[in-house]
Design a protein around this motif. Structure first.
Motif, mmCIF file in Angstrom:
data_model
loop_
_atom_site.group_PDB
_atom_site.id
_atom_site.type_symbol
_atom_site.label_atom_id
_atom_site.label_comp_id
_atom_site.label_asym_id
_atom_site.label_seq_id
_atom_site.Cartn_x
_atom_site.Cartn_y
_atom_site.Cartn_z
ATOM 1 N N LYS A 1 0.832 -1.209 0.000
ATOM 2 C CA LYS A 1 0.000 0.000 0.000
ATOM 3 C C LYS A 1 0.865 1.257 0.000
ATOM 4 C CE LYS A 1 -3.754 -2.340 2.351
ATOM 5 N NZ LYS A 1 -4.586 -2.426 3.537
ATOM 6 N N GLY A 2 2.185 1.084 -0.193
ATOM 7 C CA GLY A 2 3.102 2.215 -0.226
ATOM 8 C C GLY A 2 3.502 2.738 1.138
ATOM 9 N N PHE A 3 3.066 2.074 2.212
ATOM 10 C CA PHE A 3 3.318 2.555 3.572
ATOM 11 C C PHE A 3 4.647 2.039 4.105
ATOM 12 C CE2 PHE A 3 2.980 2.063 8.210
ATOM 13 C CZ PHE A 3 2.700 3.376 8.562
ATOM 14 N N TYR A 4 5.329 2.900 4.866
ATOM 15 C CA TYR A 4 6.551 2.500 5.572
ATOM 16 C C TYR A 4 6.513 3.096 6.975
ATOM 17 C CZ TYR A 4 8.333 7.221 5.019
ATOM 18 O OH TYR A 4 8.485 8.586 5.095
ATOM 19 N N SER A 5 7.320 2.539 7.866
ATOM 20 C CA SER A 5 7.346 3.036 9.241
ATOM 21 C C SER A 5 8.686 2.731 9.896
ATOM 22 C CB SER A 5 6.221 2.398 10.057
ATOM 23 O OG SER A 5 6.248 2.876 11.379
ATOM 24 N N PHE A 6 9.169 3.709 10.654
ATOM 25 C CA PHE A 6 10.359 3.548 11.482
ATOM 26 C C PHE A 6 9.955 3.866 12.923
ATOM 27 C CE2 PHE A 6 12.106 4.583 7.314
ATOM 28 C CZ PHE A 6 13.063 3.597 7.170
ATOM 29 N N PRO A 7 9.556 2.865 13.692
ATOM 30 C CA PRO A 7 9.172 3.113 15.089
ATOM 31 C C PRO A 7 10.404 3.210 15.983
ATOM 32 C CG PRO A 7 8.862 0.805 14.551
ATOM 33 C CD PRO A 7 9.307 1.492 13.281
ATOM 34 N N ASP A 8 10.260 3.912 17.070
ATOM 35 C CA ASP A 8 11.271 3.972 18.133
ATOM 36 C C ASP A 8 12.638 4.461 17.662
ATOM 37 O OD1 ASP A 8 9.346 2.965 19.929
ATOM 38 O OD2 ASP A 8 9.811 0.921 19.291
ATOM 39 N N LEU A 9 12.656 5.542 16.898
ATOM 40 C CA LEU A 9 13.929 6.150 16.512
ATOM 41 C C LEU A 9 14.447 7.042 17.636
ATOM 42 C CD1 LEU A 9 13.133 7.258 12.850
ATOM 43 C CD2 LEU A 9 14.626 5.387 13.556
ATOM 44 N N PRO A 10 15.755 7.089 17.835
ATOM 45 C CA PRO A 10 16.305 8.002 18.842
ATOM 46 C C PRO A 10 16.031 9.461 18.464
ATOM 47 C CG PRO A 10 17.945 6.375 18.175
ATOM 48 C CD PRO A 10 16.784 6.236 17.242
ATOM 49 N N VAL A 11 15.896 10.314 19.452
ATOM 50 C CA VAL A 11 15.697 11.741 19.235
ATOM 51 C C VAL A 11 16.875 12.289 18.435
ATOM 52 C CG1 VAL A 11 15.621 13.973 20.419
ATOM 53 C CG2 VAL A 11 14.302 12.048 21.300
ATOM 54 N N GLY A 12 16.604 13.193 17.494
ATOM 55 C CA GLY A 12 17.676 13.801 16.713
ATOM 56 C C GLY A 12 17.157 14.414 15.434
ATOM 57 N N HIS A 13 18.075 14.716 14.540
ATOM 58 C CA HIS A 13 17.743 15.299 13.237
ATOM 59 C C HIS A 13 17.969 14.234 12.168
ATOM 60 C CE1 HIS A 13 18.568 18.785 15.775
ATOM 61 N NE2 HIS A 13 17.610 19.339 15.055
ATOM 62 N N TYR A 14 17.006 14.110 11.259
ATOM 63 C CA TYR A 14 17.020 13.026 10.290
ATOM 64 C C TYR A 14 16.875 13.524 8.854
ATOM 65 C CZ TYR A 14 16.672 9.577 13.980
ATOM 66 O OH TYR A 14 16.949 8.787 15.078
ATOM 67 N N ASP A 15 17.460 12.745 7.945
ATOM 68 C CA ASP A 15 17.201 12.854 6.518
ATOM 69 C C ASP A 15 16.500 11.568 6.110
ATOM 70 O OD1 ASP A 15 18.643 15.214 6.575
ATOM 71 O OD2 ASP A 15 20.373 14.411 5.496
ATOM 72 N N VAL A 16 15.539 11.681 5.192
ATOM 73 C CA VAL A 16 14.828 10.515 4.665
ATOM 74 C C VAL A 16 15.100 10.457 3.166
ATOM 75 C CG1 VAL A 16 12.566 9.468 4.254
ATOM 76 C CG2 VAL A 16 13.009 10.640 6.408
ATOM 77 N N GLN A 17 15.539 9.303 2.683
ATOM 78 C CA GLN A 17 15.767 9.109 1.261
ATOM 79 C C GLN A 17 14.938 7.920 0.795
ATOM 80 O OE1 GLN A 17 19.428 10.027 -0.353
ATOM 81 N NE2 GLN A 17 19.139 8.880 -2.232
ATOM 82 N N ILE A 18 14.254 8.107 -0.353
ATOM 83 C CA ILE A 18 13.385 7.066 -0.898
ATOM 84 C C ILE A 18 13.785 6.827 -2.348
ATOM 85 C CG2 ILE A 18 10.999 6.406 -1.398
ATOM 86 C CD1 ILE A 18 10.172 8.386 0.862
ATOM 87 N N GLU A 19 13.957 5.551 -2.700
ATOM 88 C CA GLU A 19 14.352 5.172 -4.049
ATOM 89 C C GLU A 19 13.500 4.018 -4.559
ATOM 90 O OE1 GLU A 19 18.476 4.173 -3.964
ATOM 91 O OE2 GLU A 19 19.106 6.208 -3.468
ATOM 92 N N SER A 20 13.186 4.092 -5.847
ATOM 93 C CA SER A 20 12.490 3.002 -6.521
ATOM 94 C C SER A 20 12.870 3.076 -7.998
ATOM 95 C CB SER A 20 10.979 3.141 -6.351
ATOM 96 O OG SER A 20 10.308 2.029 -6.903
ATOM 97 N N SER A 21 12.979 1.921 -8.642
ATOM 98 C CA SER A 21 13.397 1.920 -10.046
ATOM 99 C C SER A 21 12.427 2.734 -10.892
ATOM 100 C CB SER A 21 13.514 0.486 -10.571
ATOM 101 O OG SER A 21 12.265 -0.153 -10.481
ATOM 102 N N ALA A 22 12.955 3.392 -11.907
ATOM 103 C CA ALA A 22 12.219 4.234 -12.860
ATOM 104 C C ALA A 22 11.796 5.580 -12.272
ATOM 105 C CB ALA A 22 11.017 3.515 -13.447
ATOM 106 N N PHE A 23 12.168 5.851 -11.010
ATOM 107 C CA PHE A 23 11.829 7.119 -10.375
ATOM 108 C C PHE A 23 13.096 7.846 -9.936
ATOM 109 C CE2 PHE A 23 8.030 4.564 -9.670
ATOM 110 C CZ PHE A 23 7.029 5.435 -10.073
ATOM 111 N N LYS A 24 13.017 9.167 -9.887
ATOM 112 C CA LYS A 24 14.095 9.960 -9.317
ATOM 113 C C LYS A 24 14.118 9.725 -7.816
ATOM 114 C CE LYS A 24 13.518 13.735 -12.604
ATOM 115 N NZ LYS A 24 13.195 15.170 -12.752
ATOM 116 N N PRO A 25 15.297 9.620 -7.219
ATOM 117 C CA PRO A 25 15.356 9.498 -5.755
ATOM 118 C C PRO A 25 14.752 10.734 -5.095
ATOM 119 C CG PRO A 25 17.455 8.908 -6.728
ATOM 120 C CD PRO A 25 16.628 9.513 -7.831
ATOM 121 N N TYR A 26 14.073 10.520 -3.996
ATOM 122 C CA TYR A 26 13.436 11.592 -3.221
ATOM 123 C C TYR A 26 14.212 11.728 -1.916
ATOM 124 C CZ TYR A 26 9.874 13.943 -0.379
ATOM 125 O OH TYR A 26 9.199 14.819 0.440
ATOM 126 N N ARG A 27 14.474 12.956 -1.529
ATOM 127 C CA ARG A 27 15.209 13.180 -0.287
ATOM 128 C C ARG A 27 14.587 14.341 0.466
ATOM 129 N NH1 ARG A 27 21.318 15.045 0.236
ATOM 130 N NH2 ARG A 27 21.555 14.610 2.447
#
Length: 119
Positions: A60-86
């Protein structure tokens, strides 16, 4: 009786400390038309510590990262035939439940779309 009370207090303190040490980042990966993108690789990086975690979006296109430590994050998403999203500069506080949805655009993998978080 004192030992039992002390043991109970230690356990309670451990539960309280454990409950508030991080937050969650989740979202949905779609394409420009709004169709979900299953099996997209999603990676979060704590920019303070360089800690990384990866997963894939579900059917369904859903993702989840539970219980991450407090801080500053970058998220990068990649899939074939698409430009990477950051998306960069995401501040995650204690008990935060952040949603980072992404709309991937068709294109070469050499192009990168970057979204900077407003602070």
């Amino acid at each position: 009786m004192f030992r039992l009370t002390l043991r109970g207090m230690v356990i309670l303190f451990a539960v309280i400390v454990q409950a508030g040490v991080g937050g969650n980042i989740s979202g949905t990966v779609k394409d420009q038309s709004g169709a979900v993108v299953p099996r997209a690789k999603v990676c979060v990086t704590n920019t303070d510590t360089r800690f990384q975690r990866s997963t894939f979006s579900d059917n369904k296109g859903f993702y989840s990262f539970p219980d991450l430590p407090v801080g500053h994050y970058d998220v990068q998403i990649e899939s074939s035939a698409f430009k990477p999203y950051r998306r960069i500069g995401i501040a995650l506080d204690t008990n935060s439940q952040l949603t980072v949805d992404a709309a991937l655009t068709i294109g070469k993998r050499s192009d990168i779309v970057t979204v900077r978080e407003n602070q």
